[in-house]
Each structure stands twice: as structure tokens, then as C-alpha cells.
Design an enzyme around this catalytic site. Structure first.
Site, PDB file in Angstrom:
ATOM      1  N   ARG A  74      -4.413   6.952  16.479  1.00  0.00           N
ATOM      2  CA  ARG A  74      -4.418   7.132  15.022  1.00  0.00           C
ATOM      3  C   ARG A  74      -5.165   8.405  14.617  1.00  0.00           C
ATOM      4  O   ARG A  74      -4.986   8.937  13.522  1.00  0.00           O
ATOM      5  CB  ARG A  74      -5.014   5.896  14.320  1.00  0.00           C
ATOM      6  CG  ARG A  74      -5.021   6.006  12.799  1.00  0.00           C
ATOM      7  CD  ARG A  74      -5.246   4.664  12.110  1.00  0.00           C
ATOM      8  NE  ARG A  74      -6.324   3.911  12.681  1.00  0.00           N
ATOM      9  CZ  ARG A  74      -7.629   4.152  12.490  1.00  0.00           C
ATOM     10  NH1 ARG A  74      -8.007   5.168  11.738  1.00  0.00           N
ATOM     11  NH2 ARG A  74      -8.538   3.401  13.059  1.00  0.00           N
ATOM     12  N   TYR A 128      10.009  16.155  -7.453  1.00  0.00           N
ATOM     13  CA  TYR A 128      10.700  15.057  -6.762  1.00  0.00           C
ATOM     14  C   TYR A 128      10.168  13.735  -7.344  1.00  0.00           C
ATOM     15  O   TYR A 128       8.952  13.569  -7.514  1.00  0.00           O
ATOM     16  CB  TYR A 128      10.405  15.172  -5.264  1.00  0.00           C
ATOM     17  CG  TYR A 128      10.874  13.992  -4.461  1.00  0.00           C
ATOM     18  CD1 TYR A 128      12.219  13.642  -4.430  1.00  0.00           C
ATOM     19  CD2 TYR A 128       9.982  13.222  -3.734  1.00  0.00           C
ATOM     20  CE1 TYR A 128      12.650  12.553  -3.698  1.00  0.00           C
ATOM     21  CE2 TYR A 128      10.404  12.137  -2.999  1.00  0.00           C
ATOM     22  CZ  TYR A 128      11.749  11.806  -2.996  1.00  0.00           C
ATOM     23  OH  TYR A 128      12.175  10.729  -2.269  1.00  0.00           O
ATOM     24  N   ASP A 200       5.101  22.209  -2.420  1.00  0.00           N
ATOM     25  CA  ASP A 200       6.049  21.499  -1.559  1.00  0.00           C
ATOM     26  C   ASP A 200       7.157  22.486  -1.210  1.00  0.00           C
ATOM     27  O   ASP A 200       7.911  22.924  -2.078  1.00  0.00           O
ATOM     28  CB  ASP A 200       6.596  20.290  -2.336  1.00  0.00           C
ATOM     29  CG  ASP A 200       7.562  19.445  -1.515  1.00  0.00           C
ATOM     30  OD1 ASP A 200       8.208  19.999  -0.611  1.00  0.00           O
ATOM     31  OD2 ASP A 200       7.684  18.239  -1.804  1.00  0.00           O
ATOM     32  N   LYS A 225      13.611  16.419   6.342  1.00  0.00           N
ATOM     33  CA  LYS A 225      14.761  17.210   5.884  1.00  0.00           C
ATOM     34  C   LYS A 225      15.086  18.331   6.890  1.00  0.00           C
ATOM     35  O   LYS A 225      15.404  18.038   8.014  1.00  0.00           O
ATOM     36  CB  LYS A 225      14.488  17.766   4.486  1.00  0.00           C
ATOM     37  CG  LYS A 225      13.849  16.763   3.525  1.00  0.00           C
ATOM     38  CD  LYS A 225      14.784  15.606   3.220  1.00  0.00           C
ATOM     39  CE  LYS A 225      14.278  14.799   2.070  1.00  0.00           C
ATOM     40  NZ  LYS A 225      14.031  13.410   2.295  1.00  0.00           N
TER      41      LYS A 225
HETATM   42  C1  PLP Z   1      11.078  17.859  -2.182  1.00  0.00           C
HETATM   43  C2  PLP Z   1      10.713  16.578  -1.516  1.00  0.00           C
HETATM   44  N1  PLP Z   1       9.415  16.348  -1.249  1.00  0.00           N
HETATM   45  C3  PLP Z   1       9.013  15.203  -0.652  1.00  0.00           C
HETATM   46  C4  PLP Z   1       9.911  14.209  -0.315  1.00  0.00           C
HETATM   47  C5  PLP Z   1       9.429  12.942   0.333  1.00  0.00           C
HETATM   48  O1  PLP Z   1       9.647  12.996   1.698  1.00  0.00           O
HETATM   49  P1  PLP Z   1       9.820  11.696   2.631  1.00  0.00           P
HETATM   50  O2  PLP Z   1      11.073  11.008   2.187  1.00  0.00           O
HETATM   51  O3  PLP Z   1       9.849  12.243   4.003  1.00  0.00           O
HETATM   52  O4  PLP Z   1       8.614  10.836   2.376  1.00  0.00           O
HETATM   53  C6  PLP Z   1      11.260  14.413  -0.570  1.00  0.00           C
HETATM   54  C7  PLP Z   1      12.253  13.384  -0.213  1.00  0.00           C
HETATM   55  O5  PLP Z   1      13.421  13.454  -0.542  1.00  0.00           O
HETATM   56  C8  PLP Z   1      11.673  15.620  -1.200  1.00  0.00           C
HETATM   57  O6  PLP Z   1      12.961  15.863  -1.493  1.00  0.00           O
END
Ligand code: PLP
Length: 412
Positions: A74, A128, A200, A225
Site C-alpha cells: 500500500r 468533468y 487535469d 484514457k
Molecule cells: C477529464 C477527466 N478527468 C478525470 C476522470 C476520472 O478518471 P477515472 O474514471 O479514471 O477515475 C475522467 C473520466 O472520464 C475524465 O474524463
């Protein structure tokens, strides 16, 4: 076996060769050194004696001394460490931490950025959806003030100076309208008011932009992604420009239990080897598809920063580079209705109607049904998402096949 110093490598070479072989060299035996790092499933690690175990507790929490030891899974594992090292180098940070999902990464980044009771975060209005929910449902009840604004505006620096936040949080490209953020203006204003800047960069990846070079403190990725790229692993990463923030991140990853597993670390790191090739193809395919849709009689509007008519086309060209506008676009049907979008989705034969992005295959999603489902129609309209708006994550298939499927589904 001597290996060269990877600090001089280009991104393409760094991502292909990674890091692990250098580390594994030391363990070379007569059996040979594997070219691929083994997956370490062990939850705990033995050390030579009590003194080295004692030292391992220290070094497992900080890579400052250039050595890392593992004690308990962990707190870190060799596969996550290899991934973190490559991503830190790819983004130009002092270090990175791998998390069990993008959301876990964002949570830890916000905590490390200093969101405590009485603090204030200024965030982009069209984040998001789950990130907005995280702010509203996890941080507001703890006493954090959450202020949202349109941060894709030219006067974003003035907004930051007026709000005086402790943390500024943005996304490089917005979802689903693909607006482009001005990283330099935002990081400069954040620094002026003493705020930690967090971005992000899931949609852009280090192939398109390296936000630390534009003054950002923390860079977040949903590695689920483009970084993983094959739709088979859920993961997140935070890369830090500063040692102090990195130590906080590591600490939160450990106490929240948010570390990435060895197997998922391996999958994401394997995905990185083809990231630049995939991104090149995502970008060139998306530009062709955007141009095709723009000319289509059933389409009212296309949102893609690679198109000259996009309001952020110039900024995108400066920030991301000529011809490199990412793989994500959205478009609006002339017939602005849920029925028309459902008909379109049901006619698709190649593009997958699934709610993610950045996979090798093309994906279609309907924001009103998925990412923006929790907003009312009126709220969606305020941020410009109509009932005929469809998001397309353009994959790396043959672009003629992609356009052929779109043509059929659009009723051409
Ligand atoms: C721009 C963006 N940030 C964060 C996330 C969250 O990622 P995760 O689904 O891996 O938790 C997503 C998910 O679609 C996203 O599109």
C-alpha cells in the site's frame, strides 16, 4: 551491461524504453535480466537485516536520496514506481504518484494542494462531472469554499486575482466542447496570489502539452484514457513540480489506500510505449473527421480546436502545436433532440457507444445521458451543451472506416 543516461532521451524514446531495465540491472544473475519488468504481486518485502529494514521505512516514503525501498504494497510497489518515474520524466516533474483511478488522483491532488476547512478553490465551471461532484460532496461539507467560473475566458487572470483562491483547478481541454485553457496566464496569476495550480491533462497527455513547463504545480491524469489506451485498466497519476507537494501526495496515497496495483501499473506503463504513435494518429484522424462533419448536411456545428472557426484555434496552435489538436471532438445534430441522437447511436456499426475516451477504438457518448446527466436541461444549455450534442473520441482505426460509419449513422 551499460545503459545510457535517459535524461537526454526524447519523449518518444523515454516512453518506449522506460526505466525499469536500468533498475533491474543490479539484480542481474546468470539467468539473465528480463527485458520487461516482472509484476511484483508481493504485499510485503524482506530486507537484509533489521537495520536495512529500518532504513527502508524511510526510503519507501521519499525518493529524495535517490534510493527507493519497498516495505508494504500500500506504500508503493516496484511496478507503480517504474510507471511513476517514467511519467515524472515525461511531464518534467520532480516525481509522480500512481493512483487506483483518475478520481483518486484528483482527490489526493486537491488535498495535497491544501484544501482544508476555510480554504477556497477556484475551479472551471465545466469540469468533468465527477470532479464537480467531488468538490461539492466531499470538500464543501468539510468547510471548503468552492467557486466556479468560466476559466476559458481571456480575462482569466483578473478572475483569479479577484477571487484570491488557495487552489486553482482547471482542465487543459474542456468536456465536451473542447475549449482550450490558457495555462501560462493561469499559472502566472495563481503564483501571484499564492495559490497552488492544478490541471487535469487527461485529454492532452504529455504528447500534446507539459503543463509544468507552463508553470503549473500539479498535473493530474486519468490514466484510464490515453495513457493506458486500451480500455482495460483504471488508473490515475499526479505529477508534481515541487518536492513538498510530492511528499504530501505520497502521504495521502498511503493513508487513503489509493495506490495503484502492480498489475494495473504494468498495463499503463505498457500503454505508454505506444502513446506518441497513438496520439499522432488520434490527432490526424480527429482533424479529418472534424472537417468531414463540418461539411455534413445533418450536422449544425462541430467543436474541435483544430478547425479555424473554433474560438481557441490560435491558442491551441500555440499551446499544442500545428496539427496536434487531440482526439476529442463534439458535434451538434441539426435535429436537436434526444430521439435523433439515439437513432444515430443505434445505427453505428464500428464506433462504440460507450462512456469513456482515449481508447484505441472510436467511442461515442451523449453528454446529456452520461457525463452531464445530473444537470438539468437549462443548466446544460447555460454551458452550451444542447440536446443534439454528441461527443466523439476518435480512435486510431482507418479514418475512411470511421467516416463511413458516421455517414451511415447520420443517415447519409
Ligand atoms: C477529464 C477527466 N478527468 C478525470 C476522470 C476520472 O478518471 P477515472 O474514471 O479514471 O477515475 C475522467 C473520466 O472520464 C475524465 O474524463
Amino acid at each position: 551491461m551499460k545503459r545510457s543516461n535517459n535524461r537526454d532521451w526524447t519523449l518518444e524514446t523515454l516512453l518506449v524504453h522506460g526505466y525499469e531495465r536500468e533498475r533491474e540491472e543490479g539484480s542481474g544473475s546468470r539467468k539473465g535480466v528480463p527485458t520487461v519488468q516482472p509484476i511484483y504481486t508481493s504485499t510485503t518485502y524482506l530486507h537484509y537485516n533489521a537495520e536495512t529494514l529500518d532504513r527502508a521505512f524511510d526510503t519507501s516514503l521519499s525518493e529524495e536520496k535517490g534510493e527507493t525501498a519497498f516495505v508494504y504494497a500500500r506504500q508503493g510497489n516496484p511496478n507503480a514506481f517504474a510507471l511513476e518515474t517514467v511519467m515524472a520524466q515525461a511531464e518534467g516533474g520532480v516525481g509522480a504518484i500512481a493512483f487506483g483511478s483518475g478520481m483518486a488522483a484528483i482527490h489526493a491532488a486537491l488535498l495535497a494542494g491544501g484544501l482544508v476547512a476555510g480554504s477556497k478553490i477556484l475551479a472551471a465551471k465545466d469540469l468533468y462531472g465527477a470532479t464537480t461532484s467531488l468538490l461539492r460532496q466531499a470538500f464543501v461539507p468539510l468547510g471548503v469554499e468552492v467557486v466556479t467560473h468560466d476559466l476559458y475566458r481571456r480575462d482569466v487572470g483578473d478572475i483569479i486575482r479577484a477571487e484570491q483562491p488557495d487552489v486553482v483547478y482547471v482542465e487543459t481541454l474542456s468536456n465536451p466542447l473542447v475549449k482550450v485553457i490558457d495555462l501560462d496566464v493561469i499559472s502566472a496569476a495563481a503564483r501571484e496570489v499564492g495559490a497552488v495550480s492544478v490541471v487535469d491533462s487527461t485529454f492532452t497527455t504529455p504528447f500534446l502539452v507539459r503543463p509544468i513547463e507552463h508553470g503549473f504545480d500539479l498535473v493530474v491524469h486519468s490514466a484510464t484514457k490515453y495513457l493506458g489506451g486500451h480500455g482495460d485498466s483504471t488508473a490515475g497519476l499526479v505529477i508534481s513540480a515541487k518536492r513538498s507537494l510530492l511528499d504530501q501526495l505520497r502521504n495521502y496515497a498511503i493513508i487513503l489506500g489509493a495506490m495503484l496495483s502492480p498489475f494495473d501499473s504494468h498495463l499503463i506503463k505498457r500503454g505508454l510505449q505506444t502513446l506518441t504513435l497513438r496520439m499522432e494518429r488520434h490527432c490526424s484522424n480527429a482533424l479529418r473527421v472534424a472537417q468531414f462533419l463540418q461539411e455534413h448536411q445533418a450536422v449544425a456545428k462541430v467543436h474541435y480546436p483544430g478547425l479555424a472557426g473554433h474560438p481557441h484555434h490560435e491558442l491551441a496552435t500555440t499551446l499544442l502545436g500545428e496539427g496536434r489538436y487531440g482526439g476529442l471532438l463534439s458535434f451538434e445534430l441539426k435535429e436537436q433532440s434526444r430521439d435523433a441522437v439515439f437513432r444515430f447511436m443505434d445505427r453505428l456499426r464500428l464506433l462504440l457507444p460507450a462512456t469513456t475516451l482515449g481508447d484505441a477504438w472510436s467511442l461515442v457518448s451523449y453528454p446529456a445521458m452520461s457525463s452531464h446527466r445530473n444537470l438539468s436541461e437549462a443548466e446544460r444549455r447555460i454551458i452550451g451543451i444542447t440536446d443534439g450534442c454528441i461527443r466523439l473520441s476518435v480512435g486510431i482505426e482507418d479514418v475512411g472506416d470511421i467516416m463511413g460509419d458516421l455517414e451511415r449513422a447520420l443517415g447519409g
